[in-house]
Design a protein around this motif. Structure first.
Motif, PDB file in Angstrom:
ATOM      1  N   GLU A  99     -28.495 108.194  64.803  1.00 50.34           N
ATOM      2  CA  GLU A  99     -29.681 107.637  64.184  1.00 50.34           C
ATOM      3  C   GLU A  99     -29.264 106.806  62.965  1.00 50.34           C
ATOM      4  N   TYR A 100     -29.917 105.669  62.821  1.00 53.36           N
ATOM      5  CA  TYR A 100     -29.576 104.766  61.720  1.00 53.36           C
ATOM      6  C   TYR A 100     -30.337 105.143  60.451  1.00 53.36           C
ATOM      7  N   TYR A 101     -29.664 104.935  59.311  1.00 55.19           N
ATOM      8  CA  TYR A 101     -30.383 104.963  58.040  1.00 55.19           C
ATOM      9  C   TYR A 101     -29.710 103.981  57.088  1.00 55.19           C
ATOM     10  N   ILE A 102     -30.515 103.437  56.179  1.00 53.57           N
ATOM     11  CA  ILE A 102     -30.071 102.333  55.318  1.00 53.57           C
ATOM     12  C   ILE A 102     -29.941 102.791  53.870  1.00 53.57           C
ATOM     13  N   LYS A 103     -28.876 102.331  53.233  1.00 51.43           N
ATOM     14  CA  LYS A 103     -28.677 102.565  51.803  1.00 51.43           C
ATOM     15  C   LYS A 103     -28.491 101.217  51.108  1.00 51.43           C
ATOM     16  N   ILE A 104     -29.205 101.039  50.009  1.00 44.98           N
ATOM     17  CA  ILE A 104     -29.046  99.820  49.190  1.00 44.98           C
ATOM     18  C   ILE A 104     -28.694 100.273  47.778  1.00 44.98           C
ATOM     19  N   HIS A 105     -27.706  99.632  47.162  1.00 47.79           N
ATOM     20  CA  HIS A 105     -27.256 100.096  45.841  1.00 47.79           C
ATOM     21  C   HIS A 105     -27.226  98.955  44.825  1.00 47.79           C
ATOM     22  N   THR A 106     -27.422  99.320  43.572  1.00 45.82           N
ATOM     23  CA  THR A 106     -27.355  98.372  42.467  1.00 45.82           C
ATOM     24  C   THR A 106     -27.115  99.141  41.166  1.00 45.82           C
TER      25      THR A 106
ATOM     26  N   ASP B  42     -35.477 107.655  57.384  1.00 42.39           N
ATOM     27  CA  ASP B  42     -36.222 107.663  58.645  1.00 42.39           C
ATOM     28  C   ASP B  42     -35.582 106.658  59.602  1.00 42.39           C
ATOM     29  N   SER B  43     -35.049 107.166  60.712  1.00 42.38           N
ATOM     30  CA  SER B  43     -34.327 106.316  61.658  1.00 42.38           C
ATOM     31  C   SER B  43     -35.224 105.248  62.269  1.00 42.38           C
ATOM     32  N   LYS B  44     -36.471 105.586  62.563  1.00 40.30           N
ATOM     33  CA  LYS B  44     -37.385 104.619  63.177  1.00 40.30           C
ATOM     34  C   LYS B  44     -37.693 103.479  62.200  1.00 40.30           C
ATOM     35  N   VAL B  45     -37.912 103.855  60.945  1.00 42.97           N
ATOM     36  CA  VAL B  45     -38.204 102.837  59.927  1.00 42.97           C
ATOM     37  C   VAL B  45     -36.970 101.963  59.695  1.00 42.97           C
ATOM     38  N   SER B  46     -35.789 102.600  59.650  1.00 42.40           N
ATOM     39  CA  SER B  46     -34.540 101.855  59.464  1.00 42.40           C
ATOM     40  C   SER B  46     -34.343 100.849  60.594  1.00 42.40           C
ATOM     41  N   MET B  47     -34.608 101.298  61.832  1.00 43.11           N
ATOM     42  CA  MET B  47     -34.481 100.415  62.990  1.00 43.11           C
ATOM     43  C   MET B  47     -35.482  99.266  62.902  1.00 43.11           C
ATOM     44  N   LYS B  48     -36.680  99.578  62.461  1.00 43.55           N
ATOM     45  CA  LYS B  48     -37.719  98.556  62.315  1.00 43.55           C
ATOM     46  C   LYS B  48     -37.282  97.485  61.309  1.00 43.55           C
ATOM     47  N   ILE B  49     -36.702  97.945  60.202  1.00 41.03           N
ATOM     48  CA  ILE B  49     -36.244  97.014  59.160  1.00 41.03           C
ATOM     49  C   ILE B  49     -35.083  96.169  59.670  1.00 41.03           C
ATOM     50  N   LEU B  50     -34.124  96.797  60.352  1.00 41.81           N
ATOM     51  CA  LEU B  50     -32.961  96.081  60.867  1.00 41.81           C
ATOM     52  C   LEU B  50     -33.353  95.029  61.897  1.00 41.81           C
ATOM     53  N   LYS B  51     -34.350  95.338  62.718  1.00 39.31           N
ATOM     54  CA  LYS B  51     -34.824  94.367  63.716  1.00 39.31           C
ATOM     55  C   LYS B  51     -35.567  93.216  63.037  1.00 39.31           C
TER      56      LYS B  51
ATOM     57  N   ASP C 272     -29.240  94.448  71.672  1.00 37.07           N
ATOM     58  CA  ASP C 272     -28.653  95.648  72.288  1.00 37.07           C
ATOM     59  C   ASP C 272     -28.639  96.837  71.336  1.00 37.07           C
ATOM     60  N   GLY C 273     -29.180  96.645  70.145  1.00 35.86           N
ATOM     61  CA  GLY C 273     -29.215  97.732  69.173  1.00 35.86           C
ATOM     62  C   GLY C 273     -27.923  97.907  68.408  1.00 35.86           C
ATOM     63  N   GLU C 274     -27.075  96.867  68.409  1.00 43.35           N
ATOM     64  CA  GLU C 274     -25.805  96.936  67.699  1.00 43.35           C
ATOM     65  C   GLU C 274     -25.950  96.278  66.332  1.00 43.35           C
ATOM     66  N   VAL C 275     -25.549  97.037  65.304  1.00 43.58           N
ATOM     67  CA  VAL C 275     -25.572  96.473  63.948  1.00 43.58           C
ATOM     68  C   VAL C 275     -24.457  95.450  63.831  1.00 43.58           C
ATOM     69  N   GLN C 276     -24.782  94.276  63.285  1.00 43.97           N
ATOM     70  CA  GLN C 276     -23.796  93.204  63.181  1.00 43.97           C
ATOM     71  C   GLN C 276     -22.719  93.543  62.155  1.00 43.97           C
ATOM     72  N   GLU C 277     -21.510  93.099  62.465  1.00 41.58           N
ATOM     73  CA  GLU C 277     -20.387  93.336  61.564  1.00 41.58           C
ATOM     74  C   GLU C 277     -20.678  92.703  60.208  1.00 41.58           C
ATOM     75  N   ASN C 278     -20.416  93.448  59.141  1.00 42.80           N
ATOM     76  CA  ASN C 278     -20.649  92.999  57.762  1.00 42.80           C
ATOM     77  C   ASN C 278     -22.121  92.680  57.483  1.00 42.80           C
ATOM     78  N   LEU C 279     -23.005  93.203  58.334  1.00 50.12           N
ATOM     79  CA  LEU C 279     -24.441  92.992  58.163  1.00 50.12           C
ATOM     80  C   LEU C 279     -24.802  91.513  58.061  1.00 50.12           C
ATOM     81  N   SER C 280     -24.230  90.705  58.949  1.00 56.45           N
ATOM     82  CA  SER C 280     -24.554  89.285  58.988  1.00 56.45           C
ATOM     83  C   SER C 280     -25.852  89.080  59.762  1.00 56.45           C
ATOM     84  N   ILE C 281     -26.534  87.993  59.442  1.00 60.58           N
ATOM     85  CA  ILE C 281     -27.797  87.701  60.117  1.00 60.58           C
ATOM     86  C   ILE C 281     -27.513  87.200  61.534  1.00 60.58           C
TER      87      ILE C 281
END
Length: 328
Positions: A43-50, A93-102, A110-119
């Protein structure tokens, strides 16, 4: 507070009303200072830091408003900078994370996160307004701007060259000539032209910071203009003093060698005036004559006096050389 922090604080209060612009800004933020993790259940989850609390609040508000979710906020000590804190916005929340990533196109079909989080698809920044939001998010995530009192320098740091080029292209869409340089292991997109940095602040809607920078630019340009004028006047004064000193030297040599009476009447008059008023300008010397003559007329006479003195020196050298030859 540094100028860079002032700009970020101002931008943290800017919130686009259009959802597509909000997504574009979130895309830049996750891409540049985010991380996607997968747990044991895949399951995916997102972290953002600053390290900036104000910016962390902006991330939180932006994600909450755009995706109707309440992210979790964590605060940690920065291991590298002990006095600094690291703020993390976590979406578990994996569903919310997936929604944001999409929505941000950071994951492919295919549900694969891009390398280095590129668009994956530039449709996220297709509109001009979305490009503005993306640049704002990129600056908040990984940007800095120098104190304009010292120098003009705007930059956004990217982990990969491809990501840096993408940022460069988006900035270039506004006719701003951004460059890329490799600094250690990071790629830095930068702008050094003061007027283009002003344009970037306008693009990001940092209007207060823009006015502050413009005020500094105006004052610096005024100081530079005054300095150039003073330097020019100083150079002219030095040139005038050097010329007057040479003229007095020539007149004194003529006086000591053959006497000023050997000069023609017009040359003798100007020679005596120059000797008496060594600091006067050519115009002032001309006005002291009777009848007065112009600046060019005075200059012409002084040139003749200089030639007369040089001829006397040459004659003296020839005489001395002849005496030396005869003695030998």
């Amino acid at each position: 507070m540094s100028f860079s922090r002032e700009v970020k604080d101002e931008l943290s209060r800017q919130l686009s009303s259009a959802r597509h612009c909000q997504i574009a800004e979130i895309t830049a933020i996750i891409s540049l200072c985010g991380r996607v993790s997968i747990n044991e259940k895949e399951e995916y989850y997102i972290k953002i830091h600053t390290e900036n609390l104000t910016v962390a609040r902006k991330y939180y508000t932006l994600i909450k408003k755009t995706f109707q979710v309440n992210p979790e906020i964590l605060v940690k000590r920065n291991h590298y900078l002990k006095k600094s804190k690291l703020y993390m916005i976590v979406i578990k929340d994996s569903k919310v994370s997936m929604k944001i990533l999409k929505a941000t196109k950071l994951i492919d079909s295919d549900g694969e996160v891009q390398e280095n989080l590129s668009i994956v698809d530039n449709v996220v920044v297709q509109n001009t307004c979305c490009k503005r939001s993306f640049i704002r998010g990129a600056f908040l995530a990984a940007g800095s701007i120098s104190d304009p009192e010292k120098t003009y320098h705007f930059e956004i740091v990217a982990a990969t060259e491809s990501k840096a080029k993408q940022i460069q292209d988006i900035i270039g869409a506004f006719d701003i000539d951004a460059k890329i340089i490799l600094r250690k292991k990071y790629y830095v997109v930068y702008v050094k032209d003061g007027s283009q940095i002003v344009d970037l602040l306008n693009i990001m809607e940092a209007h207060i910071s823009l006015m502050n920078l413009e005020n500094v630019r105006i004052l610096k340009e005024m100081r530079n203009s005054i300095n150039r004028q003073v330097n020019c006047e100083t150079a002219n004064i030095n040139k005038t003093v050097a010329a007057a000193s040479k003229q007095v030297e020539d007149i004194l040599y003529i006086k000591d060698t053959v006497g000023l009476s050997e000069l023609s009447e017009g040359l003798e008059d100007i020679a005596r005036l120059r000797f008496e008023y060594p600091e006067s300008s050519l115009k002032e010397l001309g006005e002291l004559l009777n009848p007065p003559i112009g600046k060019s007329g005075v200059n012409h006479r002084l040139r003749k006096i200089s030639i007369f003195a040089d001829n006397l020196r040459e004659q003296k050298e020839e005489v001395n050389h002849g005496i030396k030859t005869n003695n030998n």
